[in-house]
Scaffold this motif. Structure first.
Motif, mmCIF file in Angstrom:
data_model
loop_
_atom_site.group_PDB
_atom_site.id
_atom_site.type_symbol
_atom_site.label_atom_id
_atom_site.label_comp_id
_atom_site.label_asym_id
_atom_site.label_seq_id
_atom_site.Cartn_x
_atom_site.Cartn_y
_atom_site.Cartn_z
ATOM 1 N N MET A 1 99.710 30.425 -49.602
ATOM 2 C CA MET A 1 101.085 29.967 -49.412
ATOM 3 C C MET A 1 101.065 28.673 -48.606
ATOM 4 O O MET A 1 100.220 28.476 -47.725
ATOM 5 C CB MET A 1 101.921 31.026 -48.681
ATOM 6 N N LEU A 2 102.021 27.808 -48.897
ATOM 7 C CA LEU A 2 102.134 26.536 -48.198
ATOM 8 C C LEU A 2 102.606 26.725 -46.759
ATOM 9 O O LEU A 2 103.418 27.607 -46.470
ATOM 10 C CB LEU A 2 103.143 25.636 -48.916
ATOM 11 N N ASP A 3 102.113 25.847 -45.866
ATOM 12 C CA ASP A 3 102.556 25.911 -44.475
ATOM 13 C C ASP A 3 104.068 25.704 -44.357
ATOM 14 O O ASP A 3 104.743 26.353 -43.557
ATOM 15 C CB ASP A 3 101.799 24.898 -43.612
ATOM 16 N N SER A 4 104.638 24.813 -45.193
ATOM 17 C CA SER A 4 106.085 24.560 -45.134
ATOM 18 C C SER A 4 106.888 25.758 -45.612
ATOM 19 O O SER A 4 107.968 26.050 -45.079
ATOM 20 C CB SER A 4 106.427 23.323 -45.972
ATOM 21 N N ASP A 5 106.387 26.475 -46.629
ATOM 22 C CA ASP A 5 107.071 27.684 -47.093
ATOM 23 C C ASP A 5 107.037 28.769 -46.019
ATOM 24 O O ASP A 5 108.031 29.472 -45.780
ATOM 25 C CB ASP A 5 106.416 28.202 -48.377
ATOM 26 N N LEU A 6 105.888 28.906 -45.373
ATOM 27 C CA LEU A 6 105.767 29.903 -44.308
ATOM 28 C C LEU A 6 106.675 29.554 -43.127
ATOM 29 O O LEU A 6 107.326 30.436 -42.548
ATOM 30 C CB LEU A 6 104.308 29.985 -43.846
ATOM 31 N N ALA A 7 106.723 28.268 -42.776
ATOM 32 C CA ALA A 7 107.587 27.839 -41.673
ATOM 33 C C ALA A 7 109.043 28.152 -41.983
ATOM 34 O O ALA A 7 109.809 28.582 -41.108
ATOM 35 C CB ALA A 7 107.394 26.346 -41.429
ATOM 36 N N MET A 8 109.431 27.940 -43.253
ATOM 37 C CA MET A 8 110.802 28.253 -43.653
ATOM 38 C C MET A 8 111.087 29.751 -43.513
ATOM 39 O O MET A 8 112.142 30.154 -43.009
ATOM 40 C CB MET A 8 111.016 27.792 -45.092
ATOM 41 N N LEU A 9 110.125 30.580 -43.925
ATOM 42 C CA LEU A 9 110.310 32.030 -43.822
ATOM 43 C C LEU A 9 110.324 32.490 -42.366
ATOM 44 O O LEU A 9 111.091 33.385 -41.988
ATOM 45 C CB LEU A 9 109.193 32.746 -44.588
ATOM 46 N N TYR A 10 109.477 31.863 -41.536
ATOM 47 C CA TYR A 10 109.393 32.254 -40.133
ATOM 48 C C TYR A 10 110.480 31.596 -39.282
ATOM 49 O O TYR A 10 110.599 31.872 -38.099
ATOM 50 C CB TYR A 10 108.027 31.883 -39.557
ATOM 51 N N GLN A 11 111.264 30.710 -39.875
ATOM 52 C CA GLN A 11 112.361 30.015 -39.195
ATOM 53 C C GLN A 11 111.852 29.135 -38.042
ATOM 54 O O GLN A 11 112.404 29.122 -36.944
ATOM 55 C CB GLN A 11 113.401 31.018 -38.677
ATOM 56 N N VAL A 12 110.774 28.415 -38.321
ATOM 57 C CA VAL A 12 110.255 27.430 -37.366
ATOM 58 C C VAL A 12 109.973 26.150 -38.129
ATOM 59 O O VAL A 12 109.913 26.136 -39.368
ATOM 60 C CB VAL A 12 108.966 27.923 -36.673
ATOM 61 N N GLU A 13 109.761 25.062 -37.427
ATOM 62 C CA GLU A 13 109.400 23.807 -38.058
ATOM 63 C C GLU A 13 107.945 23.864 -38.506
ATOM 64 O O GLU A 13 107.111 24.503 -37.856
ATOM 65 C CB GLU A 13 109.594 22.637 -37.089
ATOM 66 N N THR A 14 107.646 23.183 -39.603
ATOM 67 C CA THR A 14 106.274 23.146 -40.107
ATOM 68 C C THR A 14 105.324 22.582 -39.051
ATOM 69 O O THR A 14 104.201 23.083 -38.868
ATOM 70 C CB THR A 14 106.200 22.289 -41.387
ATOM 71 N N LYS A 15 105.792 21.564 -38.356
ATOM 72 C CA LYS A 15 104.970 20.943 -37.312
ATOM 73 C C LYS A 15 104.644 21.955 -36.228
ATOM 74 O O LYS A 15 103.502 22.027 -35.741
ATOM 75 C CB LYS A 15 105.713 19.738 -36.732
ATOM 76 N N ARG A 16 105.640 22.746 -35.811
ATOM 77 C CA ARG A 16 105.424 23.733 -34.749
ATOM 78 C C ARG A 16 104.462 24.824 -35.216
ATOM 79 O O ARG A 16 103.623 25.304 -34.447
ATOM 80 C CB ARG A 16 106.758 24.363 -34.332
ATOM 81 N N LEU A 17 104.573 25.220 -36.471
ATOM 82 C CA LEU A 17 103.685 26.256 -37.001
ATOM 83 C C LEU A 17 102.234 25.791 -36.955
ATOM 84 O O LEU A 17 101.346 26.511 -36.499
ATOM 85 C CB LEU A 17 104.092 26.608 -38.436
ATOM 86 N N ASN A 18 101.985 24.566 -37.401
ATOM 87 C CA ASN A 18 100.623 24.048 -37.408
ATOM 88 C C ASN A 18 100.101 23.791 -35.996
ATOM 89 O O ASN A 18 98.898 23.915 -35.732
ATOM 90 C CB ASN A 18 100.551 22.767 -38.242
ATOM 91 N N GLU A 19 100.994 23.431 -35.077
ATOM 92 C CA GLU A 19 100.574 23.249 -33.681
ATOM 93 C C GLU A 19 100.115 24.575 -33.079
ATOM 94 O O GLU A 19 99.125 24.635 -32.338
ATOM 95 C CB GLU A 19 101.720 22.660 -32.854
ATOM 96 N N ALA A 20 100.857 25.664 -33.387
ATOM 97 C CA ALA A 20 100.471 26.991 -32.902
ATOM 98 C C ALA A 20 99.106 27.387 -33.454
ATOM 99 O O ALA A 20 98.295 28.017 -32.758
ATOM 100 C CB ALA A 20 101.532 28.018 -33.293
#
Length: 321
Positions: A39-58
């Protein structure tokens, strides 16, 4: 203090409820890259309700938990190829963002990487969404497993169709090539009033002769000679016609003065008209050449080479003095 805890708990419950409400069909967000479901990082960020940038930083803060088999970066050609896998996705957005603001290729997460994300993000939403994603992965694997035979049959059918298409294309190419090289093999019908069309075809046939033209036509006149004068140089002509032809000796002499050589012979053996080129190719013509286009008639190529020789032999036997 208890009130604050209740408020936080209520907020998390509301966030989970909202996440489940706006969540799209997860199956449409799962792709196959390098033989793995991801799954794409942007799709996961959308599902998790966070920004893609924040998801990858974590993820970067916990990078030891995400080896290559958990998370990897797409190549340019892989991102382009993903656009054709599913209709509903963030792929179009990824392509647009990459051209505008996002300066790096997106990351994708395998099933193990997504399971690890729920521990890294540490939110109720992430846990609940990750569970749903895991269920979607399991359902897709089960579907593929249960329908493996069907997929094999589909692949076999597609292979046969591809082979058949290749064979068909090859045959069509042969047909087109034959038609382009043997345009004279097609039958042609002319209707009343198509004078120039008929003249055009007859002239094109006459100009195919390289050595000789033999015309069998019971009714010839000057109009016939107007067609035959379009022949190539050094091509001799013999006309076999009825003795009461409208073609005079003076007409023949005038023709020979400009377009040698024309000989006229007489026969009553033939009713139909034939045009023979170089004693090899023969056409059956439904009307006298002088009447081309005045009435409905047809021109067709005689396919049997033996027929040409039979006609020529019959002419030798049936020619009148």
């Amino acid at each position: 203090m208890a009130a604050e805890k209740n408020e936080v708990a209520t907020k998390e419950e509301n966030d989970v409820a909202v996440a489940e409400t706006i969540q799209p069909d997860i199956h449409n967000l799962i792709y196959v890259v390098r033989g793995q479901q991801v799954m794409l990082d942007s799709d996961l960020a959308m599902l998790y309700q966070v920004e893609t940038k924040r998801l990858n930083e974590a993820v970067k803060r916990n990078i030891v938990r995400f080896p290559e088999e958990f998370r990897f970066q797409l190549r340019e050609e892989e991102l382009t190829a993903l656009r054709s896998q599913f209709a509903t996705s963030n792929i179009e957005n990824e392509m647009a963002v990459k051209k505008g603001g996002r300066r790096y290729l997106p990351y994708v997460f395998t099933e193990q990487g997504i399971a690890m994300l729920s521990a890294v993000l540490r939110s109720e939403v992430a846990v609940r969404v990750s569970i749903n994603i895991m269920k979607a992965f399991v359902e897709m694997r089960r579907f593929i497993s249960n329908n493996a035979v069907m997929f094999e049959r589909i692949s076999a059918v597609e292979l046969r169709q591809l082979q058949y298409q290749e064979q068909t294309d090859a045959k069509l190419e042969q047909i087109f090539e034959y038609i382009s090289e043997h345009e004279e093999s097609t039958q042609k019908v002319f209707f009343e009033g198509q004078i120039y069309d008929a003249f055009g075809l007859l002239i094109s046939l006459i100009q195919k002769a390289e050595k000789s033209i033999t015309l069998i036509d019971g009714y010839v006149d000057v109009d016939t000679l107007n067609l035959l004068c379009k022949k190539n140089d050094n091509v001799s002509i013999i006309i076999y016609t009825h003795e009461k032809t409208k073609l005079s000796d003076a007409d023949v002499n005038k023709f020979n003065a400009q377009y040698p050589t024309l000989n006229v012979k007489y026969t009553k053996a033939f009713h139909d008209r034939f045009l023979i080129l170089d004693e090899k190719i023969a056409y059956h013509i439904g009307a006298s050449l002088k009447d081309a286009g005045k009435k409905c008639f047809a021109v067709s190529l005689l396919q049997d080479a033996g027929v040409v020789q039979d006609i020529l032999q019959r002419l030798e036997l049936e020619t009148e003095e």
